[in-house]
Design an enzyme around this catalytic site. Structure first.
Site, PDB file in Angstrom:
ATOM      1  N   CYS A 143      33.577  33.077  39.917  1.00 31.36           N
ATOM      2  CA  CYS A 143      34.218  33.842  40.987  1.00 31.36           C
ATOM      3  C   CYS A 143      34.550  32.961  42.187  1.00 31.36           C
ATOM      4  O   CYS A 143      35.677  32.955  42.669  1.00 31.36           O
ATOM      5  CB  CYS A 143      33.316  35.001  41.409  1.00 31.36           C
ATOM      6  SG  CYS A 143      33.989  35.895  42.811  1.00 31.36           S
TER       7      CYS A 143
ATOM      8  N   CYS B 277      38.023  34.439  41.165  1.00 30.09           N
ATOM      9  CA  CYS B 277      38.499  35.431  42.137  1.00 30.09           C
ATOM     10  C   CYS B 277      38.884  34.842  43.494  1.00 30.09           C
ATOM     11  O   CYS B 277      39.962  35.142  44.022  1.00 30.09           O
ATOM     12  CB  CYS B 277      37.413  36.479  42.410  1.00 30.09           C
ATOM     13  SG  CYS B 277      36.409  36.902  41.001  1.00 30.09           S
TER      14      CYS B 277
ATOM     15  N   LYS C 230      41.720  32.097  43.492  1.00 32.03           N
ATOM     16  CA  LYS C 230      42.916  32.812  43.019  1.00 32.03           C
ATOM     17  C   LYS C 230      43.521  33.647  44.140  1.00 32.03           C
ATOM     18  O   LYS C 230      44.708  33.608  44.413  1.00 32.03           O
ATOM     19  CB  LYS C 230      42.518  33.682  41.809  1.00 32.03           C
ATOM     20  CG  LYS C 230      43.565  34.548  41.172  1.00 32.03           C
ATOM     21  CD  LYS C 230      43.780  35.897  41.804  1.00 32.03           C
ATOM     22  CE  LYS C 230      42.580  36.758  42.019  1.00 32.03           C
ATOM     23  NZ  LYS C 230      42.056  37.422  40.854  1.00 32.03           N
TER      24      LYS C 230
ATOM     25  N   TYR D 194      44.661  40.238  32.905  1.00 31.29           N
ATOM     26  CA  TYR D 194      44.532  39.981  34.342  1.00 31.29           C
ATOM     27  C   TYR D 194      45.010  38.576  34.724  1.00 31.29           C
ATOM     28  O   TYR D 194      45.813  38.401  35.631  1.00 31.29           O
ATOM     29  CB  TYR D 194      43.055  40.022  34.746  1.00 31.29           C
ATOM     30  CG  TYR D 194      42.394  41.342  34.877  1.00 31.29           C
ATOM     31  CD1 TYR D 194      42.264  41.950  36.124  1.00 31.29           C
ATOM     32  CD2 TYR D 194      41.812  41.970  33.785  1.00 31.29           C
ATOM     33  CE1 TYR D 194      41.588  43.142  36.274  1.00 31.29           C
ATOM     34  CE2 TYR D 194      41.141  43.168  33.919  1.00 31.29           C
ATOM     35  CZ  TYR D 194      41.032  43.753  35.164  1.00 31.29           C
ATOM     36  OH  TYR D 194      40.367  44.933  35.301  1.00 31.29           O
TER      37      TYR D 194
ATOM     38  N   GLU E 260      48.363  37.648  36.885  1.00 27.18           N
ATOM     39  CA  GLU E 260      48.112  37.185  38.263  1.00 27.18           C
ATOM     40  C   GLU E 260      48.701  35.791  38.484  1.00 27.18           C
ATOM     41  O   GLU E 260      49.340  35.525  39.511  1.00 27.18           O
ATOM     42  CB  GLU E 260      46.613  37.194  38.566  1.00 27.18           C
ATOM     43  CG  GLU E 260      46.071  38.610  38.743  1.00 27.18           C
ATOM     44  CD  GLU E 260      44.601  38.664  39.118  1.00 27.18           C
ATOM     45  OE1 GLU E 260      44.147  39.715  39.574  1.00 27.18           O
ATOM     46  OE2 GLU E 260      43.879  37.656  38.941  1.00 27.18           O
TER      47      GLU E 260
ATOM     48  N   HIS F 205      48.433  59.660  58.909  1.00 24.68           N
ATOM     49  CA  HIS F 205      49.876  59.485  58.973  1.00 24.68           C
ATOM     50  C   HIS F 205      50.269  58.490  60.059  1.00 24.68           C
ATOM     51  O   HIS F 205      49.671  58.516  61.138  1.00 24.68           O
ATOM     52  CB  HIS F 205      50.530  60.846  59.272  1.00 24.68           C
ATOM     53  CG  HIS F 205      52.008  60.808  59.240  1.00 24.68           C
ATOM     54  ND1 HIS F 205      52.708  60.658  58.067  1.00 24.68           N
ATOM     55  CD2 HIS F 205      52.923  60.871  60.243  1.00 24.68           C
ATOM     56  CE1 HIS F 205      53.992  60.653  58.349  1.00 24.68           C
ATOM     57  NE2 HIS F 205      54.159  60.779  59.653  1.00 24.68           N
TER      58      HIS F 205
ATOM     59  N   GLU G  54      48.458  58.352  52.292  1.00 27.23           N
ATOM     60  CA  GLU G  54      48.448  59.803  52.544  1.00 27.23           C
ATOM     61  C   GLU G  54      49.031  60.564  51.359  1.00 27.23           C
ATOM     62  O   GLU G  54      48.719  61.736  51.139  1.00 27.23           O
ATOM     63  CB  GLU G  54      49.187  60.153  53.836  1.00 27.23           C
ATOM     64  CG  GLU G  54      50.677  59.923  53.810  1.00 27.23           C
ATOM     65  CD  GLU G  54      51.323  60.225  55.167  1.00 27.23           C
ATOM     66  OE1 GLU G  54      51.222  61.372  55.628  1.00 27.23           O
ATOM     67  OE2 GLU G  54      51.920  59.308  55.766  1.00 27.23           O
TER      68      GLU G  54
HETATM   69  P1  NDP Z   1      42.012  39.794  29.369  1.00 27.60           P
HETATM   70  O1  NDP Z   1      41.072  40.305  28.364  1.00 27.60           O
HETATM   71  O2  NDP Z   1      42.343  40.577  30.567  1.00 27.60           O
HETATM   72  O3  NDP Z   1      43.379  39.425  28.663  1.00 27.60           O
HETATM   73  C1  NDP Z   1      43.448  38.592  27.562  1.00 27.60           C
HETATM   74  C2  NDP Z   1      44.879  38.607  27.066  1.00 27.60           C
HETATM   75  O4  NDP Z   1      45.038  37.643  26.036  1.00 27.60           O
HETATM   76  C3  NDP Z   1      45.273  39.957  26.511  1.00 27.60           C
HETATM   77  O5  NDP Z   1      46.592  40.212  26.908  1.00 27.60           O
HETATM   78  C4  NDP Z   1      45.170  39.737  25.014  1.00 27.60           C
HETATM   79  O6  NDP Z   1      46.037  40.536  24.276  1.00 27.60           O
HETATM   80  C5  NDP Z   1      45.593  38.290  24.896  1.00 27.60           C
HETATM   81  N1  NDP Z   1      45.042  37.603  23.733  1.00 27.60           N
HETATM   82  C6  NDP Z   1      43.760  37.610  23.304  1.00 27.60           C
HETATM   83  N2  NDP Z   1      43.642  36.835  22.202  1.00 27.60           N
HETATM   84  C7  NDP Z   1      44.862  36.337  21.944  1.00 27.60           C
HETATM   85  C8  NDP Z   1      45.370  35.486  20.930  1.00 27.60           C
HETATM   86  N3  NDP Z   1      44.606  34.992  19.981  1.00 27.60           N
HETATM   87  N4  NDP Z   1      46.692  35.184  20.949  1.00 27.60           N
HETATM   88  C9  NDP Z   1      47.498  35.686  21.913  1.00 27.60           C
HETATM   89  N5  NDP Z   1      47.074  36.490  22.891  1.00 27.60           N
HETATM   90  C10 NDP Z   1      45.767  36.827  22.905  1.00 27.60           C
HETATM   91  O7  NDP Z   1      41.425  38.351  29.742  1.00 27.60           O
HETATM   92  P2  NDP Z   1      41.795  37.325  30.890  1.00 27.60           P
HETATM   93  O8  NDP Z   1      41.613  35.996  30.262  1.00 27.60           O
HETATM   94  O9  NDP Z   1      43.086  37.636  31.514  1.00 27.60           O
HETATM   95  O10 NDP Z   1      40.660  37.593  31.939  1.00 27.60           O
HETATM   96  C11 NDP Z   1      39.282  37.564  31.531  1.00 27.60           C
HETATM   97  C12 NDP Z   1      38.477  38.582  32.276  1.00 27.60           C
HETATM   98  O11 NDP Z   1      38.313  38.157  33.603  1.00 27.60           O
HETATM   99  C13 NDP Z   1      39.144  39.944  32.359  1.00 27.60           C
HETATM  100  O12 NDP Z   1      38.767  40.759  31.293  1.00 27.60           O
HETATM  101  C14 NDP Z   1      38.690  40.477  33.672  1.00 27.60           C
HETATM  102  O13 NDP Z   1      37.604  41.316  33.458  1.00 27.60           O
HETATM  103  C15 NDP Z   1      38.306  39.266  34.472  1.00 27.60           C
HETATM  104  N6  NDP Z   1      39.283  39.054  35.555  1.00 27.60           N
HETATM  105  C16 NDP Z   1      39.377  39.987  36.533  1.00 27.60           C
HETATM  106  C17 NDP Z   1      40.280  39.835  37.552  1.00 27.60           C
HETATM  107  C18 NDP Z   1      40.378  40.872  38.612  1.00 27.60           C
HETATM  108  O14 NDP Z   1      39.464  41.669  38.744  1.00 27.60           O
HETATM  109  N7  NDP Z   1      41.463  40.923  39.374  1.00 27.60           N
HETATM  110  C19 NDP Z   1      41.176  38.674  37.622  1.00 27.60           C
HETATM  111  C20 NDP Z   1      41.009  37.772  36.526  1.00 27.60           C
HETATM  112  C21 NDP Z   1      40.099  37.971  35.539  1.00 27.60           C
HETATM  113  P3  NDP Z   1      45.722  42.110  23.996  1.00 27.60           P
HETATM  114  O15 NDP Z   1      46.030  42.830  25.255  1.00 27.60           O
HETATM  115  O16 NDP Z   1      46.694  42.449  22.896  1.00 27.60           O
HETATM  116  O17 NDP Z   1      44.307  42.180  23.571  1.00 27.60           O
END
Ligand code: NDP
Length: 462
Positions: A43, A48, A51, A180, A184, A439, A444
């Site tokens: 984080c 976080c 970022k 995410y 982002e 307001h 709102e």
């Molecule tokens: P996510 O789980 O959010 O997303 C992973 C993405 O990768 C999904 O779109 C998934 O597809 C895709 N994917 C997974 N495996 C493959 C593959 N083999 N080939 C191609 N695409 C694939 O993970 P992130 O890495 O983005 O983030 C990790 C975690 O970190 C998040 O789950 C979140 O909890 C946390 N995070 C939170 C943030 C916030 O609160 N703002 C910011 C950044 C991270 P599909 O959708 O089809 O499964």
């Protein structure tokens, strides 16, 4: 006092580990905390916080554009990526210092070393070449970017770790993923002027979110110049003679870019930890399996945060740490509550969401009422910005309870935090209706949507 060197030994100095170590130490427990890299964890060091600082930086070009509508003429603007990264690094170093200070001032012992389990009560500190014993051990080693081993030449690609520390701003970048991190960083790099291509395997980005938000963000990112290829995966990457990386995808074409970033999820950090020796079980993904009190298969060893792969969010790890303290040291077993967790996606436009999507609620309740408003925020009237604000409340039509609230637009994350309180308390639509509006605000709208936009009955929209 036990014969062990420590009452509690924490492996991993991220959000969860530091919180647990600091609070246990403040209770007079003898606490050791080992961190092999930098205190603060994902984080603070490479997630976080840095970022969000980059998100702020990426928003300025739009602020400059909008200023003219309010009578300002802004001179020519110039951006320095190295200056931004250096400023970000200074802030991260400051925060890391605070994390260390919090432990030290409560008299926890800090080890800047990798730690591995020897057995259920002994930890080997590799840098110090020493073994310590502990009555209770907490594993909070977090996770790491999935390196996507199946992708040929994946070593040429960067992850979010490197994206935060690049020597220069890429002129062009291909990002694989639709979660995410992918959206982002697509938003950040687009805001800073890079040419961004997002490659996502599914039909629509942000698979676990409400369909309106997914489609809305897709449209907005495209309007900001991001190319989004859905139902597409990268097949291989190779360095070209032009000095660029060439990312070949399943659509049959190749994209040349300065950087290719993989954001395909995160994996728990459990390799080489000695879990077998200590009798700590893991699941098929390598995550530590825990009971509802974060206790592993070894009674004196607990695990919290991303290494358990429950909900990968910083506040969840901190909450799990506080529950662990109650359970392990206050004779008051408390199970972490993972229901109705609000979350934000720091794209432009921002997303803030809590509770169920319309699709999830329709499946769960069958009959729901959907209150939806899409409007131009007030600031856009003069700024000329075309971005719209989206707000959506999902109501279980039998109980009248709001089971999902979704916002897309400026400050959506801030709104989600406040919406999380009434939703957690089980607020009904009637509670929102009798709440006076503030307001003029965008929020709102959340208390002035009196008639449902549409109804879903038996799972189908009527
Ligand atoms: P996510 O789980 O959010 O997303 C992973 C993405 O990768 C999904 O779109 C998934 O597809 C895709 N994917 C997974 N495996 C493959 C593959 N083999 N080939 C191609 N695409 C694939 O993970 P992130 O890495 O983005 O983030 C990790 C975690 O970190 C998040 O789950 C979140 O909890 C946390 N995070 C939170 C943030 C916030 O609160 N703002 C910011 C950044 C991270 P599909 O959708 O089809 O499964």
């Amino acid at each position: 006092m036990s014969d062990y060197d420590f009452d509690l030994f924490v492996i991993g100095g991220g959000s969860g580990g530091v919180r647990a170590g600091r609070v246990a130490a403040s209770m007079g427990k003898r606490v050791g905390v080992a961190e092999e890299f930098r205190f603060g964890g994902t984080c603070v060091i490479r997630g976080c916080v840095p970022k969000k600082l980059l998100v702020y930086a990426s928003e300025f070009p739009e602020h400059f554009d909008e200023a003219a509508g309010f009578g300002w003429s802004v001179g020519e603007a110039a951006f320095s990526w190295p200056a931004l990264i250096a400023a970000k690094d200074r802030e991260i170093a400051r925060l890391e210092g605070l994390y260390r200070k919090g432990l030290e001032s409560n008299r926890a012992t800090i080890f800047t070393s990798r730690a591995e389990l020897i057995d259920a009560h002994h930890v080997r500190l590799l840098s110090d070449d020493r073994t310590v014993s502990a009555e209770t051990i907490l594993i909070a080693t977090g996770g790491r970017p999935n390196p996507h081993e199946a992708l040929p030449r994946n070593h040429l690609c960067i992850s979010s770790n490197e994206a935060l520390d690049l020597a220069e701003l890429p002129k062009s970048i291909v990002i694989e993923g639709g979660g995410y991190i992918a959206v982002e960083f697509a938003s950040i790099f687009a805001g800073l002027g890079s040419k961004v291509t997002l490659v996502y395997r599914g039909k629509e980005i942000l698979s676990r979110f409400d369909a309106d938000l997914r489609a809305g963000l897709h449209k907005s990112l495209e309007a900001r110049g991001v190319t989004i290829l859905t139902q597409t995966v990268l097949e291989h990457v190779h360095p070209g003679h032009d000095g660029l990386l060439h990312a070949h995808h399943s659509g049959g074409a190749s994209i040349a870019a300065d950087q290719v970033m993989l954001a395909v999820g995160r994996l728990p950090n459990t390799q080489g930890l000695g879990l077998d020796r200590a009798g700590v079980a893991t699941d098929a993904q390598g995550a530590i399996t825990v009971d509802s009190f974060s206790r592993t298969s070894q009674a004196n060893i607990f695990a919290i945060g991303d290494v358990t792969n429950r909900v990968q969010l910083t506040p969840v790890a901190i909450h799990e740490a506080m529950c662990f303290i109650e359970t392990a040291f206050k004779d008051n077993p408390v199970a972490p509550d993972h229901e109705t967790i609000a979350t934000a996606v720091f794209t432009r436009p921002e997303i803030g969401t809590v509770g169920m999507s319309e699709e999830q609620a329709a499946k769960r309740f069958g009959d729901i009422d959907v209150f939806r408003a899409e409007f131009r925020p007030m600031k856009a009237t003069l700024s000329g910005s075309t971005g719209k604000m989206l707000m959506k409340l999902i109501v279980d039509s039998i109980s009248g309870k709001i089971v999902g609230a979704h916002v897309m637009g400026p400050d959506a994350g801030e709104m989600a935090q406040l919406l999380a309180i009434p939703l957690k308390m089980g607020a009904s639509k009637a509670d929102f209706d009798r709440t006076m509006a503030v307001h003029p605000t965008a929020a709102e709208e959340l208390v002035t949507m009196y008639q449902p936009s549409y109804r879903v009955r038996g799972g189908a929209r009527v």
